[in-house]
Scaffold this motif. Structure first.
Motif, PDB file in Angstrom:
ATOM      1  N   UNK A  91       0.716  -1.166   0.054  1.00 44.55           N
ATOM      2  CA  UNK A  91       0.064  -0.303  -0.199  1.00 44.55           C
ATOM      3  C   UNK A  91       1.154   0.874   0.026  1.00 44.55           C
ATOM      4  N   UNK A  92       2.202   0.892   0.736  1.00 39.42           N
ATOM      5  CA  UNK A  92       2.867   2.461   1.059  1.00 39.42           C
ATOM      6  C   UNK A  92       2.982   2.599  -0.514  1.00 39.42           C
ATOM      7  N   UNK A  93       4.156   1.697  -1.176  1.00 37.37           N
ATOM      8  CA  UNK A  93       4.308   2.123  -2.976  1.00 37.37           C
ATOM      9  C   UNK A  93       3.208   2.348  -3.247  1.00 37.37           C
ATOM     10  N   UNK A  94       2.275   1.992  -3.347  1.00 42.27           N
ATOM     11  CA  UNK A  94       0.962   2.237  -4.247  1.00 42.27           C
ATOM     12  C   UNK A  94       0.468   4.161  -3.390  1.00 42.27           C
ATOM     13  N   UNK A  95       0.980   4.374  -3.110  1.00 45.56           N
ATOM     14  CA  UNK A  95       0.729   5.517  -1.960  1.00 45.56           C
ATOM     15  C   UNK A  95       1.483   6.151  -3.144  1.00 45.56           C
ATOM     16  N   UNK A  96       2.548   5.823  -3.359  1.00 41.80           N
ATOM     17  CA  UNK A  96       3.900   6.644  -2.990  1.00 41.80           C
ATOM     18  C   UNK A  96       3.825   6.610  -4.761  1.00 41.80           C
ATOM     19  N   UNK A  97       3.333   6.020  -6.066  1.00 39.22           N
ATOM     20  CA  UNK A  97       2.826   5.652  -7.066  1.00 39.22           C
ATOM     21  C   UNK A  97       2.351   7.339  -7.731  1.00 39.22           C
ATOM     22  N   UNK A  98       0.814   7.488  -6.605  1.00 33.95           N
ATOM     23  CA  UNK A  98      -0.755   8.183  -6.885  1.00 33.95           C
ATOM     24  C   UNK A  98      -0.075   9.781  -6.567  1.00 33.95           C
ATOM     25  N   UNK A  99       1.067   9.452  -5.600  1.00 29.93           N
ATOM     26  CA  UNK A  99       1.763  11.058  -5.446  1.00 29.93           C
ATOM     27  C   UNK A  99       1.788  11.133  -6.751  1.00 29.93           C
ATOM     28  N   UNK A 100       3.124  10.047  -7.363  1.00 29.03           N
ATOM     29  CA  UNK A 100       3.703  11.293  -8.502  1.00 29.03           C
ATOM     30  C   UNK A 100       3.188  11.308 -10.041  1.00 29.03           C
ATOM     31  N   UNK A 101       1.778  10.566  -9.497  1.00 37.22           N
ATOM     32  CA  UNK A 101       0.788  10.537 -11.289  1.00 37.22           C
ATOM     33  C   UNK A 101      -0.028  11.803 -11.054  1.00 37.22           C
ATOM     34  N   UNK A 102      -0.520  12.480  -9.528  1.00 34.07           N
ATOM     35  CA  UNK A 102      -0.695  13.586  -9.075  1.00 34.07           C
ATOM     36  C   UNK A 102      -0.023  15.193  -9.371  1.00 34.07           C
ATOM     37  N   UNK A 103       1.605  15.053  -8.716  1.00 35.77           N
ATOM     38  CA  UNK A 103       2.330  15.707  -9.088  1.00 35.77           C
ATOM     39  C   UNK A 103       3.110  16.088 -10.546  1.00 35.77           C
ATOM     40  N   UNK A 104       2.441  14.944 -11.826  1.00 34.90           N
ATOM     41  CA  UNK A 104       2.661  15.045 -12.800  1.00 34.90           C
ATOM     42  C   UNK A 104       2.272  15.940 -13.727  1.00 34.90           C
ATOM     43  N   UNK A 105       0.678  15.754 -13.371  1.00 34.61           N
ATOM     44  CA  UNK A 105      -0.160  16.197 -13.934  1.00 34.61           C
ATOM     45  C   UNK A 105      -0.755  17.468 -13.446  1.00 34.61           C
ATOM     46  N   UNK A 106      -0.451  18.034 -12.130  1.00 30.61           N
ATOM     47  CA  UNK A 106      -0.137  19.325 -11.420  1.00 30.61           C
ATOM     48  C   UNK A 106       0.736  19.836 -12.571  1.00 30.61           C
ATOM     49  N   UNK A 107       2.191  19.625 -13.130  1.00 27.83           N
ATOM     50  CA  UNK A 107       3.431  20.585 -13.652  1.00 27.83           C
ATOM     51  C   UNK A 107       2.852  20.065 -14.880  1.00 27.83           C
ATOM     52  N   UNK A 108       1.772  19.526 -15.504  1.00 33.50           N
ATOM     53  CA  UNK A 108       1.809  19.708 -17.163  1.00 33.50           C
ATOM     54  C   UNK A 108       0.680  20.037 -16.950  1.00 33.50           C
ATOM     55  N   UNK A 109      -0.355  20.286 -16.561  1.00 33.44           N
ATOM     56  CA  UNK A 109      -1.442  21.521 -17.019  1.00 33.44           C
ATOM     57  C   UNK A 109      -0.732  22.720 -16.277  1.00 33.44           C
ATOM     58  N   UNK A 110       0.220  23.365 -14.679  1.00 33.04           N
ATOM     59  CA  UNK A 110       0.847  24.175 -14.959  1.00 33.04           C
ATOM     60  C   UNK A 110       1.592  25.022 -15.670  1.00 33.04           C
ATOM     61  N   UNK A 111       2.458  24.162 -16.282  1.00 27.94           N
ATOM     62  CA  UNK A 111       2.990  24.339 -17.437  1.00 27.94           C
ATOM     63  C   UNK A 111       2.762  24.696 -18.713  1.00 27.94           C
ATOM     64  N   UNK A 112       1.296  24.297 -18.702  1.00 29.31           N
ATOM     65  CA  UNK A 112       0.301  24.158 -20.339  1.00 29.31           C
ATOM     66  C   UNK A 112       1.433  23.276 -21.311  1.00 29.31           C
ATOM     67  N   UNK A 113       1.477  21.805 -20.930  1.00 34.95           N
ATOM     68  CA  UNK A 113       2.092  20.951 -22.388  1.00 34.95           C
ATOM     69  C   UNK A 113       0.882  19.653 -21.421  1.00 34.95           C
ATOM     70  N   UNK A 129      -1.009   1.617 -10.408  1.00 38.21           N
ATOM     71  CA  UNK A 129      -0.621   1.485  -9.002  1.00 38.21           C
ATOM     72  C   UNK A 129      -2.427   1.042  -8.339  1.00 38.21           C
ATOM     73  N   UNK A 130      -2.773   1.530  -8.971  1.00 44.53           N
ATOM     74  CA  UNK A 130      -4.158   0.834  -8.620  1.00 44.53           C
ATOM     75  C   UNK A 130      -4.424  -0.922  -8.473  1.00 44.53           C
ATOM     76  N   UNK A 131      -3.938  -1.413  -9.512  1.00 38.54           N
ATOM     77  CA  UNK A 131      -3.471  -2.242  -9.610  1.00 38.54           C
ATOM     78  C   UNK A 131      -2.806  -3.432  -8.740  1.00 38.54           C
ATOM     79  N   UNK A 132      -2.367  -2.666  -7.616  1.00 38.88           N
ATOM     80  CA  UNK A 132      -1.659  -3.854  -6.727  1.00 38.88           C
ATOM     81  C   UNK A 132      -2.203  -3.191  -5.283  1.00 38.88           C
ATOM     82  N   UNK A 133      -3.192  -1.393  -5.097  1.00 38.09           N
ATOM     83  CA  UNK A 133      -3.736  -1.593  -4.071  1.00 38.09           C
ATOM     84  C   UNK A 133      -4.604  -2.030  -3.900  1.00 38.09           C
TER      85      UNK A 133
END
Length: 414
Positions: A91-113, A129-133
């Protein structure tokens, strides 16, 4: 784990590990819902710059397909991992993966790419990530609560899910009034809190691993699900009913181009099913189902189909929200019965693999249901797609009642 001295609604509160687990689920659900609302709105908005309503709705449905593909590919290995390794660590590894996707989306939208291919690719990473969670969480929960309290724990688990599903979309809709990157940053924050709750759990969450190769263990899990008619019938009923009736994937389309509302209304629509489900979950947590479990499950799925049809025909926001609330409450009934039956019948050393199969079926019903809804909307329009799904759910209910008489006759959840 403390012994439960009673079956009262508050008995679970004395189980520290379970309450940390419950808090983690509730917090993570907030993050998932906020991210889902923002992602659906962003994908639809990006597509509508150059595409028609129908084609844009199809791309919204593609989010579900992108998230389902890794679930389909990884479900069996994830189940085997949950029955071999410490479920808390997974579960801890899966949460790390979810954090990474959210940060990537924030950067993609915030920097307009942010582009449609990139957004769909990140959805795929989130699905991995959800597959293992799913298997790890589904198998870990029963380890933290006494067996006699398991039906009540499942109701509380659902309450955590539905509570987050009410607040998350509403909060997500409000956050979309500002920069979209804020929504994804907020989701990452909620995932981090959820990971912290899991980190604090001190109960033994390592299963007694079975013997044999990984492939042998995976085949054993599949054989168990296939041979147990109640388990297989309950899981597959949810698969096909929600696969056809997944009108919630079309909510960005209905909010913008059917009801002619904005992101706040979209958030309200997203919260509608969870509001109904939360009311039913509270009732089940206080007074769990004791008798007639099978018939209740079938009636819940039938009502789900009827509510989907009403939603598709509605042109007023209050009626649409009410129909979605009924839809969510009906789904909660069937999900509660299914989860309780599967958890009680399945031995602990196989819960990870059975949860993996269940997660695969649920993932197919949710994510592939979104794709089916998008495809139906592409061919029939958004209203026609919703009506098709509601009628399909009713047909599946009648067919499964005939194919699985043991499930139809299931009585006590014990």
């Amino acid at each position: 784990m403390p012994e439960a001295s009673s079956l009262s609604a508050t008995a679970l509160f004395r189980c520290r590990g379970y309450m940390l687990f419950w808090t983690s689920r509730a917090t993570a659900t907030l993050g998932v819902q906020i991210q889902s609302v923002a992602l659906g709105w962003i994908v639809y908005s990006v597509a509508r710059r150059t595409m028609s309503v129908e084609v844009s709705a199809f791309y919204v449905g593609m989010i579900g397909l992108a998230a389902f593909v890794p679930v389909f590919l990884l479900a069996l290995p994830a189940g085997e991992a949950a029955d071999r390794h410490d479920r808390r660590t997974i579960l801890l590894l899966c949460y790390a993966g979810e954090i990474a996707t959210a940060v990537l989306l924030a950067c993609a939208v915030g920097f307009d790419f942010a582009t449609l291919p990139l957004l769909l690719a990140v959805s795929g990473l989130f699905g991995a990530s959800r597959a293992f969670m799913g298997p790890a969480s589904g198998a870990m929960g029963p380890m933290l609560a006494p067996r006699e309290l398991l039906p009540r724990a499942i109701a509380w688990n659902s309450l955590a899910l539905q509570g987050g599903s009410i607040l998350g979309p509403a909060l997500g809709g409000l956050l979309l009034r500002g920069p979209p990157a804020v929504s994804f940053a907020a989701a990452a924050g909620f995932y981090a809190v959820a990971a912290g709750m899991v980190f604090l759990i001190r109960d033994n969450t390592r299963p007694v691993a079975g013997t044999g190769s990984r492939w042998a263990l995976m085949k054993e899990g599949l054989a168990y699900v296939w041979s147990n008619r109640i388990v297989f019938g309950a899981i597959s009923l949810d698969l096909f009913a929600v696969l056809l009736g997944g009108a919630t994937a079309l909510l960005p389309v209905f909010a913008r181009d059917v009801l002619h509302a904005g992101p706040e209304a979209f958030g309200l629509l997203r919260a509608g099913p969870a509001m109904g489900a939360a009311v039913v979950a509270v009732a089940l947590a206080v007074r769990p189902i004791r008798r007639h479990a099978g018939p209740i499950m079938f009636w819940g799925v039938a009502l789900f189909g009827v509510a989907t049809i009403v939603f598709g025909l509605s042109r007023a926001l209050p009626l649409s929200v009410a129909a979605l609330a009924v839809l969510g409450g009906a789904d909660m009934l069937s999900v509660y019965v299914r989860q309780t039956l599967v958890q009680i019948i399945t031995p602990d050393q196989m819960r990870g693999r059975v949860s993996a199969v269940s997660s695969l079926f649920i993932g197919a019903s949710n994510e592939l249901g979104e794709f089916e809804s998008g495809l139906a909307a592409r061919l029939l329009g958004p209203v026609g797609g919703a009506l098709f799904g509601g009628v399909g759910a009713l047909v599946v209910t009648g067919l499964w009642a005939q194919l699985f008489p043991a499930l139809r006759r299931a009585d006590r959840l014990e």
